[in-house]
Design an enzyme around this catalytic site. Structure first.
Site, PDB file in Angstrom:
ATOM      1  N   GLU A 132       0.833  -1.208   0.000  1.00 34.59           N
ATOM      2  CA  GLU A 132       0.000   0.000   0.000  1.00 34.59           C
ATOM      3  C   GLU A 132       0.869   1.260   0.000  1.00 34.59           C
ATOM      4  OE1 GLU A 132      -3.986  -0.259   0.199  1.00 34.59           O
ATOM      5  OE2 GLU A 132      -2.655  -1.417  -1.079  1.00 34.59           O
ATOM      6  N   THR A 185      -6.019   7.210  -6.099  1.00 34.28           N
ATOM      7  CA  THR A 185      -5.963   7.180  -4.633  1.00 34.28           C
ATOM      8  C   THR A 185      -4.997   8.216  -4.072  1.00 34.28           C
ATOM      9  OG1 THR A 185      -6.506   4.839  -4.627  1.00 34.28           O
ATOM     10  CG2 THR A 185      -5.479   5.713  -2.643  1.00 34.28           C
TER      11      THR A 185
END
Length: 311
Positions: A132, A185
């Site tokens: 991530e 994102t």
């Protein structure tokens, strides 16, 4: 020792409205698949990626799957192990449904299984967070923890990492709609204020505590009135076409609560049953079609299993 494995890992709904970076749950669909094989060579190679329209890197140092697997191999003392990876994207990239998370989790579950399950799924979370970090610049766990562990999770603390599995009403479903617009994102994270007023923080704390309490008590009314976000949603909703109209449609159709999935543009509603969830997705898709936006929809109960071996 088994030499090859195929794994599916699920999509996730992160934040769950008020729980920015600390709440998330897994769903049954969509998700990603990884085929992993041990080789006689040295190091990790990515031989194939499908379903990504050429967006994802084959370079193993830049792909979230291989980078996380490398961290795992370093940890177990086999940094040069020969590993070949095929990644099959079965979900849209940049959807707000944990696309990078699903890929990363599938890869980590695959290598851990091939190595004889040296770590529990929960112990794999820090390695998935490395993926991530590569994907969006910050190693958050609200996607990877539920994808690995299944169910509904709370990240009580990041330092030290403290993850709690939460109970939830068994019949609860999620109605998810992905409007096909681009919301990266990393960009969505950068829009968020770095400082908030104390009175707003107090409101948010109350809602997070109320949502967690509602899940424990299986109290849909408490869950619904706690699904309010005054810190992040007002900014991120700007990027989602007709967000507040979509919320009104969902709530009128019987949603318990409604919000943005992850960083968006996917939106989701929690419902008391599958029929209501299906009705909501159809109404939301129709509204988006009326304003010339294509969309995908998914209806799922909360996924309790996490990643699974497909063959």
């Amino acid at each position: 020792m088994k030499k090859s494995i195929k794994v599916f890992a699920p999509a996730t709904v992160a934040n769950v409205v008020c729980g920015y970076d600390v709440l998330g749950f897994a769903v049954n669909q969509p998700g990603d698949e990884v085929i992993m094989s041990l080789t006689d060579g040295k190091g990790i190679t990515i031989s194939k990626i499908t379903g990504d329209d050429g967006k994802l890197p084959l370079n193993p140092t830049k792909n979230t799957v291989s980078a996380s697997v490398q961290h795992y191999l370093n940890h177990i003392g086999k940094p040069d192990l020969g590993v070949e990876i095929e990644l099959h994207k079965k979900m849209p990239i940049g959807s707000g449904l944990g696309s990078s998370s699903a890929s990363t989790v599938a890869g980590l579950f695959a290598i851990n299984t091939l190595m004889g399950n040296l770590l529990t799924n929960k112990e794999l979370v820090p390695f998935a967070m490395k993926g991530e970090e590569l994907a969006c610049g910050y190693g958050h766990a609200d996607n990877v923890a539920p994808a690995l562990m299944g169910g509904f999770v709370l990240i009580r603390s990041y330092q030290p990492l403290d993850i709690i599995s939460l109970p939830f009403p068994e019949e609860m479903h999620a109605a998810i709609v992905y409007p096909e617009v681009d919301v990266p994102t990393k960009d969505a994270r950068q829009m968020i204020r770095s400082k908030v007023l104390l009175k707003d923080a107090v409101t948010q704390w109350g809602n997070v505590a109320g949502l967690v309490s509602g899940l424990f008590m299986k109290d849909y009314d408490l869950i619904g009135r706690s699904m309010t976000d005054i810190l992040v949603e007002p900014t991120r909703s700007i990027l989602i076409p007709d967000f507040y109209k979509l919320r009104t449609i969902a709530m009128k159709a019987g949603a318990v609560g409604f919000g943005i999935s992850g960083s968006g543009p996917s939106v989701f509603a929690l419902t008391k049953d599958a029929d209501t969830a299906n009705k909501i997705t159809e109404k939301l898709k129709q509204h988006l079609k009326n304003i010339s936006i294509n969309s995908l929809s998914f209806v799922s109960e909360v996924n309790k299993r996490g990643p699974i071996i497909l063959d």
